[in-house]
Design an enzyme around this catalytic site. Structure first.
Site, PDB file in Angstrom:
ATOM      1  N   ASN A 171       6.791  12.599  -5.162  1.00 56.94           N
ATOM      2  CA  ASN A 171       6.679  11.189  -4.781  1.00 56.94           C
ATOM      3  C   ASN A 171       6.235  10.345  -5.973  1.00 56.94           C
ATOM      4  OD1 ASN A 171       6.250   8.917  -2.732  1.00 56.94           O
ATOM      5  ND2 ASN A 171       4.226   9.028  -3.699  1.00 56.94           N
ATOM      6  N   GLU A 172       6.978   9.293  -6.248  1.00 55.62           N
ATOM      7  CA  GLU A 172       6.588   8.280  -7.255  1.00 55.62           C
ATOM      8  C   GLU A 172       5.978   8.921  -8.512  1.00 55.62           C
ATOM      9  OE1 GLU A 172       4.240   5.157  -5.447  1.00 55.62           O
ATOM     10  OE2 GLU A 172       5.974   4.386  -4.363  1.00 55.62           O
ATOM     11  N   TYR A 243       7.850  -2.922  -1.972  1.00 55.46           N
ATOM     12  CA  TYR A 243       7.045  -3.645  -0.985  1.00 55.46           C
ATOM     13  C   TYR A 243       7.019  -5.099  -1.396  1.00 55.46           C
ATOM     14  CZ  TYR A 243       5.394   0.965   0.471  1.00 55.46           C
ATOM     15  OH  TYR A 243       5.329   2.257   0.935  1.00 55.46           O
ATOM     16  N   GLU A 291      10.761   4.170   0.982  1.00 57.56           N
ATOM     17  CA  GLU A 291       9.592   3.315   1.255  1.00 57.56           C
ATOM     18  C   GLU A 291      10.005   1.869   1.065  1.00 57.56           C
ATOM     19  OE1 GLU A 291       5.771   4.158  -0.521  1.00 57.56           O
ATOM     20  OE2 GLU A 291       6.207   6.313  -0.586  1.00 57.56           O
ATOM     21  N   GLN A 351       4.785   1.966   6.867  1.00 57.43           N
ATOM     22  CA  GLN A 351       4.794   3.270   7.491  1.00 57.43           C
ATOM     23  C   GLN A 351       4.910   3.093   8.998  1.00 57.43           C
ATOM     24  OE1 GLN A 351       1.592   5.663   5.872  1.00 57.43           O
ATOM     25  NE2 GLN A 351       2.296   5.361   3.789  1.00 57.43           N
TER      26      GLN A 351
HETATM   27  O1  AHR Z   1       3.102   3.692   1.508  1.00 57.20           O
HETATM   28  C1  AHR Z   1       1.909   3.586   0.804  1.00 57.20           C
HETATM   29  C2  AHR Z   1       1.993   4.149  -0.616  1.00 57.20           C
HETATM   30  O2  AHR Z   1       2.853   3.332  -1.366  1.00 57.20           O
HETATM   31  C3  AHR Z   1       2.601   5.513  -0.743  1.00 57.20           C
HETATM   32  O3  AHR Z   1       1.664   6.522  -0.572  1.00 57.20           O
HETATM   33  C4  AHR Z   1       3.112   5.513  -2.148  1.00 57.20           C
HETATM   34  O4  AHR Z   1       4.206   6.371  -2.314  1.00 57.20           O
HETATM   35  C5  AHR Z   1       3.441   4.064  -2.415  1.00 57.20           C
HETATM   36  O5  AHR Z   1       2.923   3.643  -3.623  1.00 57.20           O
END
Ligand code: AHR
Length: 502
Positions: A171-172, A243, A291, A351
């Site tokens: 992840n990331e 985001y 995400e 989420q």
């Molecule tokens: O979704 C929250 C966080 O955002 C996750 O854990 C991460 O992958 C991202 O930076």
């Protein structure tokens, strides 16, 4: 402003990909503990999972769920979360500086997925663990009885392999905040080794390599290229994360972030196709947009406060409360994803419960739908058949951050079998309504089934425990005359309009 569009079955992008309606459960804050799982809750099932939350998850209509992180996975030992609950260790979670009790682990989560009807997508730890542990984990989850880790699963009461098809390779890993953060070459080498081993185990697995954590990362573009140059033959998808929030109070640009997501998808597709071109390959690597959401990260600059505060179990982290405006943004992001159904293989809103989520809960108490629940549920329910782009003029909004964007951001889906046509549209102007004419002559005689709107004159309206239905879908204003649909789109509104053959 008057705008006119045409919808025609010839404007097809591809079939609606049901995996666009994915979600994400991370061991973060109260997403798992007192979110989906709370054995002392009055609605808990015999395995301790909340029945009221499960009912809302079914209503949300999510199809896929990513688990267990997120940043959490980069320090996760899967072994801690299996076997008798009483003997599972309490551990320090470095990602969110919390106590992880391991009362929910892989088998518990996969059993819950079966009960609520979600396809699981598991992430493996490539942060502080490597190839050997990743392969052990795959054998534990998917191995037929008769080998060491598969037999451990059998011993834990799960004879049948879980058959998980979707796997995220870390992840990331480009993010300096990530435990075990790597350079693109370091990550690409490890991901290729794991992908090769996984495909040797089962060539039908769908593997996701980490792309950038967001398109503002300094390595964006190069990261994707380098990772795919190493992993192209062994992976199927490359991840994308983003985001959105209003930066400096700029709601005009915030309402138009679907234009930013659109460009982000095109950029990642171009990079993946560039690697394919250099290899003279016809293989196409698609995007796992695993995400995406609205997240008021700036507001959580108190995050530093959160992160240095006392280390506890299930702290109330990033519990954003979403407004009517946020719901319109989420609806418009879903429109963008649908418009790229041909190249987005999976998408997961991040989420599911409590942490940046469409569902909020009170420990021991109520669960309710946030504003953003509604566009997701309607799109997941009614987007069926073929995705159709719209031709014509869609007006214009000038935004400080994204330049000029179309005011009416729309997509349609047509199910040739049932004759149902669904139109999803957002008015991305904060101030101006739109009078929208949609020409539908190519579909023969239609009738208007339903027109639902999400939005509110008070853009800051929210749902709460006391007023869970303050913002819900309401009847919209539209009329069908012959083959022309006339729709009024109030400023900052999202619409789901359903028509059917007569
Ligand atoms: O979704 C929250 C966080 O955002 C996750 O854990 C991460 O992958 C991202 O930076």
């Amino acid at each position: 402003m008057p705008v006119t569009s045409t919808i025609d079955p010839a404007f097809s992008v591809g079939l609606v990909n049901p995996w666009l309606f994915g979600t994400f459960v991370e061991h973060l804050g109260r997403c798992v503990y007192t979110g989906i799982y709370e054995p002392t809750h009055p609605s808990a099932d015999e395995d301790g999972f909340r029945g009221d939350v499960a009912a809302l998850v079914r209503e949300l209509g999510a199809t896929v769920v990513r688990y267990p992180g997120g940043n959490f996975v980069s320090n996760y030992r899967w072994e801690d979360g299996v076997g008798p609950r009483a003997s599972r260790p309490r551990v320090f979670d470095l990602a969110w500086r919390s106590i992880e009790t391991n009362q929910v682990g892989t088998d518990d989560f996969l059993a819950w997925c079966t009960r609520v009807g979600l396809e699981p997508m598991l992430a493996v730890n490539l942060g502080n663990r490597g190839l050997a542990e990743a392969v052990d984990y795959l054998e534990y989850v998917n191995g037929a009885p008769g080998t060491r880790y598969a037999d451990q699963r059998v011993g834990n009461g799960h004879v049948k392999p879980w058959g998980v098809r979707l796997w995220c390779l870390g992840n990331e890993m480009d993010g300096p905040w990530q435990i075990g953060h790597k350079t693109p070459v370091e990550y690409a080498r490890l991901a290729q080794e794991v992908a090769h081993a996984y495909k040797t185990f089962d060539p039908d697995l769908q593997l996701v390599a980490c792309g950038s954590s967001n398109p503002a990362m300094p390595t964006f573009g190069d990261w994707e290229r380098i990772v795919l140059e190493h992993c192209f033959d062994d992976v199927d998808l490359i991840s994308a994360h983003v985001y959105y929030e209003p930066i400096g109070g700029d709601d005009v640009s915030f309402l138009a972030v679907s234009a930013h997501m659109d460009r982000y998808i095109r950029d990642v597709v171009s990079t993946a196709d560039h690697v394919a071109a250099k290899r003279h390959s016809q293989k196409r690597i698609n995007i796992s947009f695993d995400e995406w959401n609205v997240w008021f990260a700036a507001r959580h600059a108190e995050k530093e406060v959160e992160q240095t505060a006392e280390v506890t179990e299930a702290p109330a982290l990033i519990q954003d409360v979403y407004t009517a405006l946020d719901a319109v943004v989420v609806g418009s992001l879903l429109i963008t994803l649908l418009r790229h159904t041909d190249r987005v293989g999976v998408a997961c809103q991040a989420q599911l419960v409590n942490a940046i989520a469409p569902i909020l809960t009170v420990p021991g108490g109520a669960a309710w739908r946030q504003t953003i629940f509604h566009p997701f549920a309607l799109t997941a329910k009614y987007a069926r058949g073929t995705v159709l782009m719209l031709g014509g003029d869609h007006g214009q909004v000038d935004t400080p951050a994204h330049g000029a964007v179309e005011q009416v951001w729309a997509v349609a889906t047509h199910d040739a079998q049932s004759g149902e046509l669904a139109i999803f549209a957002a008015n991305r102007s904060l101030a101006d309504p739109a009078s929208w004419t949609v020409r539908l002559g190519a579909f023969g005689e239609l009738r208007l089934v339903e027109h639902l709107v999400v939005g509110d004159e008070d853009h800051s309206a929210v749902n709460s425990e006391d007023f869970p239905d303050r913002v819900v879908p309401k009847a919209g204003v539209s009329a069908l005359a012959g083959d022309q649909l006339s729709v009024t789109l109030p400023p900052a509104s999202w619409h789901c309009i359903r028509l059917a053959s007569r």
